[in-house]
Motif scaffolding. Structure first.
Motif, PDB file in Angstrom:
ATOM      1  N   ALA A   1      22.083 -34.577 -40.931  1.00 25.36           N
ATOM      2  CA  ALA A   1      20.925 -33.999 -40.252  1.00 25.36           C
ATOM      3  C   ALA A   1      20.152 -35.088 -39.525  1.00 25.36           C
ATOM      4  N   GLY A   2      19.449 -34.700 -38.493  1.00 22.26           N
ATOM      5  CA  GLY A   2      18.641 -35.647 -37.739  1.00 22.26           C
ATOM      6  C   GLY A   2      18.223 -35.047 -36.416  1.00 22.26           C
ATOM      7  N   GLU A   3      17.276 -35.688 -35.738  1.00 20.90           N
ATOM      8  CA  GLU A   3      16.735 -35.122 -34.516  1.00 20.90           C
ATOM      9  C   GLU A   3      17.622 -35.425 -33.306  1.00 20.90           C
ATOM     10  N   SER A   4      17.298 -34.832 -32.178  1.00 20.70           N
ATOM     11  CA  SER A   4      18.055 -35.026 -30.945  1.00 20.70           C
ATOM     12  C   SER A   4      18.060 -36.502 -30.563  1.00 20.70           C
ATOM     13  N   GLY A   5      19.230 -36.998 -30.160  1.00 16.30           N
ATOM     14  CA  GLY A   5      19.348 -38.370 -29.692  1.00 16.30           C
ATOM     15  C   GLY A   5      19.482 -39.404 -30.781  1.00 16.30           C
ATOM     16  N   CYS A   6      19.650 -38.990 -32.053  1.00 15.45           N
ATOM     17  CA  CYS A   6      19.707 -39.974 -33.142  1.00 15.45           C
ATOM     18  C   CYS A   6      21.116 -40.526 -33.350  1.00 15.45           C
ATOM     19  N   GLY A   7      22.135 -39.958 -32.685  1.00 18.50           N
ATOM     20  CA  GLY A   7      23.484 -40.510 -32.779  1.00 18.50           C
ATOM     21  C   GLY A   7      24.482 -39.653 -33.531  1.00 18.50           C
ATOM     22  N   LYS A   8      24.114 -38.435 -33.913  1.00 21.80           N
ATOM     23  CA  LYS A   8      25.016 -37.582 -34.699  1.00 21.80           C
ATOM     24  C   LYS A   8      26.306 -37.269 -33.932  1.00 21.80           C
ATOM     25  N   THR A   9      26.161 -36.817 -32.684  1.00 25.55           N
ATOM     26  CA  THR A   9      27.333 -36.446 -31.889  1.00 25.55           C
ATOM     27  C   THR A   9      28.170 -37.671 -31.524  1.00 25.55           C
ATOM     28  N   THR A  10      27.522 -38.795 -31.245  1.00 31.23           N
ATOM     29  CA  THR A  10      28.264 -40.035 -30.968  1.00 31.23           C
ATOM     30  C   THR A  10      29.119 -40.412 -32.166  1.00 31.23           C
ATOM     31  N   LEU A  11      28.565 -40.299 -33.360  1.00 30.04           N
ATOM     32  CA  LEU A  11      29.311 -40.575 -34.590  1.00 30.04           C
ATOM     33  C   LEU A  11      30.494 -39.621 -34.736  1.00 30.04           C
ATOM     34  N   ALA A  12      30.268 -38.329 -34.469  1.00 31.09           N
ATOM     35  CA  ALA A  12      31.329 -37.331 -34.578  1.00 31.09           C
ATOM     36  C   ALA A  12      32.465 -37.623 -33.596  1.00 31.09           C
ATOM     37  N   ARG A  13      32.122 -38.008 -32.385  1.00 30.99           N
ATOM     38  CA  ARG A  13      33.137 -38.305 -31.367  1.00 30.99           C
ATOM     39  C   ARG A  13      33.975 -39.522 -31.758  1.00 30.99           C
ATOM     40  N   MET A  14      33.362 -40.516 -32.386  1.00 33.70           N
ATOM     41  CA  MET A  14      34.123 -41.674 -32.837  1.00 33.70           C
ATOM     42  C   MET A  14      35.075 -41.300 -33.963  1.00 33.70           C
ATOM     43  N   ILE A  15      34.633 -40.449 -34.878  1.00 32.24           N
ATOM     44  CA  ILE A  15      35.494 -40.026 -35.981  1.00 32.24           C
ATOM     45  C   ILE A  15      36.697 -39.251 -35.459  1.00 32.24           C
ATOM     46  N   CYS A  16      36.486 -38.426 -34.428  1.00 33.47           N
ATOM     47  CA  CYS A  16      37.582 -37.643 -33.841  1.00 33.47           C
ATOM     48  C   CYS A  16      38.423 -38.444 -32.858  1.00 33.47           C
ATOM     49  N   GLY A  17      38.042 -39.688 -32.588  1.00 35.48           N
ATOM     50  CA  GLY A  17      38.812 -40.519 -31.676  1.00 35.48           C
ATOM     51  C   GLY A  17      38.454 -40.358 -30.222  1.00 35.48           C
ATOM     52  N   LEU A  18      37.403 -39.579 -29.918  1.00 33.73           N
ATOM     53  CA  LEU A  18      37.013 -39.333 -28.532  1.00 33.73           C
ATOM     54  C   LEU A  18      36.151 -40.449 -27.952  1.00 33.73           C
ATOM     55  N   ALA A  19      35.660 -41.341 -28.803  1.00 36.74           N
ATOM     56  CA  ALA A  19      34.882 -42.503 -28.362  1.00 36.74           C
ATOM     57  C   ALA A  19      35.321 -43.708 -29.188  1.00 36.74           C
ATOM     58  N   THR A  20      35.232 -44.880 -28.604  1.00 37.79           N
ATOM     59  CA  THR A  20      35.674 -46.110 -29.263  1.00 37.79           C
ATOM     60  C   THR A  20      34.496 -46.795 -29.929  1.00 37.79           C
ATOM     61  N   PRO A  21      34.575 -47.086 -31.239  1.00 33.12           N
ATOM     62  CA  PRO A  21      33.470 -47.769 -31.921  1.00 33.12           C
ATOM     63  C   PRO A  21      33.278 -49.184 -31.395  1.00 33.12           C
TER      64      PRO A  21
END
Length: 638
Positions: free
Chosen positions: A350-370
């Motif tokens: 949980a967290g507010e808009s812009g806190c990085g939740k979706t960025t974290l999800a995309r890295m876990i799914c391989g859609l973004a590079t850590p």
């Protein structure tokens, strides 16, 4: 005299071989300065009604009415839509779009004044009249600085402080809360007497939602502006509205004060809305002090020993010190995040808009590079898709996105969309694919015949079921659910959450459940993490965190949830929420929450607090250091 008067308004859509009745003989009125709430399930006709009032319906709509009067005409009304990203031009900077509205409004005003002046000046010659017309244009070029100042003032009115920075950005560079504030600023540029807000906070987290509504209420009072607020969220309606209209199947079936609708609903559909609102508020509630650890760090009876993120052979997913910096190098998207998910577990984030939740999800799914850190699936290190994650690893972790309509190809039938993962995984037989697709559609609560339809033929809840079916056809072990119910009404939310629970039991799946809806997290997840400015600031058992939040931000987040009870909403409606800047908006040496924290100390402004691990909780806050808790109670590891 009413600002808006509607009598017997009906809307029909020509759908080829049939006619669809979307709105049926609706009558309503809005008085100057009044805030009215319009509530109902998805598909009840709320948005169609407001668009009919504004004249924004497509050409195949037939609008009929006995009376439709808006004081001063449509130019005195403005509308804020549900999804601001859809209505902002992605190729133009925010400043250009906002200033365009300001200039258009000034042009209309000046043209009107110029026209009136020429009509009155009957003795003027042609040259004098031409000069009178040109003068506003010359003045407009000289007044660019004034327009810039007006744009900055409007953004500040809408709750954006660093206006100059935002004006120079594109819509995709901003969070959902910032985009919604910008759409509100554009609407206010017209100085409307009536503002129609269609689900303005549906996809926003609790803190930003409360900030937007508080800001909207204040603006309405200062500008003496009427507001017609459309929402399926009972908490939003009762916290804002003085009068509530309930819509069902194209008709307004009930009206009254928030208290009357909540305590004494007459219609069956209204009773169901209230029951769902109460059920979601009550989900997961337990008595305080029954489990977990107190703020002293003392272990209580029945507590399980061991750290919350300990390495375990049963972990299917483990994230260690994951980080990513935004492309502008000015802020962290994700900052040193670590957690683990066990087999068959639903872990909430949980967290507010812009806190990085979706960025974290995309890295876990391989859609973004850590930028740093590691991701492990069953002990095996995972790379991003662009750096060598193989097809089998991709298949094991699938994602369900927030907006199913945006993630489904509108040009393809549902059958073709669902066939794609089967083809990619090597299923070559058309007959076998058809059987698997039909079976999966039935699993998620749809019919086999729906495979022949296109995405636009389904409701929001049905499209989300299609997205779930597509993810399940790859037979994954982990589903990453990114805000899967945020844009759905309470009834549909309950149905989708029940579907997730049933599928998890049947297939033994693990979930990473990302949501700003704290009630949904509490209902679905046994453990959860709270994220702020790219960091997990608190992690532990969900019940413990709800009963006794430790981190100051977690406390604020829980207090921000809008109650569905009108009496509680009335007590809290005038509370000023000072934290109107969103997470992760810049580098900081100290704690990113220090500027909004009531417990801030000198060390908070100089150094980022390390994550301290207690037997059943993790928290990143100096309040729980040995210095402030005492050596006897601070049984924590850093």
């Amino acid at each position: 005299m009413s600002l808006l008067k509607v009598e017997n308004l009906s809307v029909q859509f020509d759908a080829g071989d049939k006619v669809v009745n979307a709105v049926d003989a609706v009558s309503l009125s809005v008085e100057p300065g009044e805030i009215i709430g319009l509530i109902g399930r998805s598909g009840s006709g709320k948005s169609t009604l407001t668009r009919a009032v504004m004249g924004l319906l497509p050409s195949n709509a037939n609008v009929m009415y006995d009376r439709l009067e808006l004081d001063g005409g449509v130019k005195n009304a403005a509308m804020v839509f549900q999804d601001p990203l859809t209505y902002l031009n992605p190729s133009l900077k925010i400043g250009w779009q906002l200033k365009e509205t300001i200039r258009r409004h000034l042009e209309n005003k000046e043209d009107k004044e110029s026209k009136e002046g020429i009509e009155d000046g009957s003795g003027e010659n042609c040259w004098a009249r031409a000069v009178r017309k040109v003068q506003p244009l010359l003045a407009r070029w000289k007044d660019r600085a004034e327009v810039d100042e007006m744009a900055a003032d409007l953004l500040e009115t809408a709750g954006i402080r660093r206006a100059a920075d935002v004006l120079d950005k594109y819509p995709f560079e901003l969070s959902g809360g910032q985009r919604q504030r910008i759409v509100l600023a554009i609407a206010l540029a017209c100085r409307p007497k009536l503002l129609i807000a269609d689900e303005p906070t549906t996809a926003l987290d609790a803190t930003v939602q409360r900030q937007i509504l508080t800001r909207l209420r204040r603006i309405a009072k200062e500008m003496d502006m009427a507001v017609l607020l459309v929402s399926h969220d009972f908490g939003v309606i009762v916290s804002m509205a003085e009068r509530v209209l309930v819509m069902h199947e194209g008709k307004i079936v009930e009206s009254g004060t928030p208290w009357q609708i909540y305590e004494e609903p007459r219609e069956e559909c209204t009773k169901r809305l209230v029951e769902h609102a109460r059920a979601m508020s009550a989900a997961g509630k337990i008595e305080k002090g029954k489990c977990g650890i107190g703020m002293s760090g003392i272990v209580r009876e029945g507590e399980v020993k061991g750290h919350v993120t300990q390495k375990c052979s049963m972990d299917v997913l483990r994230v260690e010190h994951l980080s990513k910096v935004h492309a502008d190098r000015k802020s962290f998207g994700v900052d040193d995040v670590s957690f683990a998910i066990g087999a068959g577990e639903c872990f909430g984030l949980a967290g507010e808009s812009g806190c990085g939740k979706t960025t974290l999800a995309r890295m876990i799914c391989g859609l973004a590079t850590p930028g740093g850190g590691e991701i492990y699936y069953r002990g095996e290190r995972l790379a991003s898709i662009g750096q060598g994650r193989d097809r089998e690893q991709i298949r094991q972790i699938q994602m369900v996105f927030q907006d199913p309509y945006a993630s489904l190809n509108p040009c393809h039938t549902v059958g073709w969309t669902l066939a794609e993962p089967l083809i990619l995984n090597g299923e070559t037989s058309c007959k076998t694919r058809e059987v698997l697709i039909a079976k999966m559609l039935e699993t998620v609560g749809l019919a086999a015949e729906d495979a022949k339809k296109y995405p636009f033929e389904f409701s929001g809840g049905q499209r989300q079921r299609i997205a779930i079916a597509r993810a399940l056809l790859s037979e994954p072990q982990i589903l990453v659910l990114d805000e899967p119910v945020s844009a759905l009404d309470t009834t549909t939310q309950s149905q989708i959450l029940e579907l997730f629970s049933r599928v998890q039991k049947e297939r033994g799946l693990s979930y990473l459940f990302i949501s700003h809806d704290l009630q949904a997290v509490r209902r679905m997840c046994r453990r959860m993490g709270v994220m702020y400015a790219g960091r997990i600031v608190e992690l532990g058992n969900t019940k413990d965190i709800y009963n006794e939040p430790w981190h100051p931000y977690t406390k604020m987040l829980l207090q921000s949830v809008l109650p569905s009870n009108p009496r509680k909403a009335r007590r809290n409606r005038d509370v000023l929420w000072a934290c109107e800047e969103e997470a992760g908006q810049g580098w900081t040496k100290g704690c990113p929450f220090a500027g909004h924290c009531g417990y801030v100390m000198e060390c908070c402004r100089k150094t980022k607090p390390p994550t301290r691990r207690f037997p059943n909780r993790e928290v990143a806050c100096f309040l729980y250091s040995e210095k402030h808790m005492g050596k006897g109670n601070a049984r924590a590891q850093v």
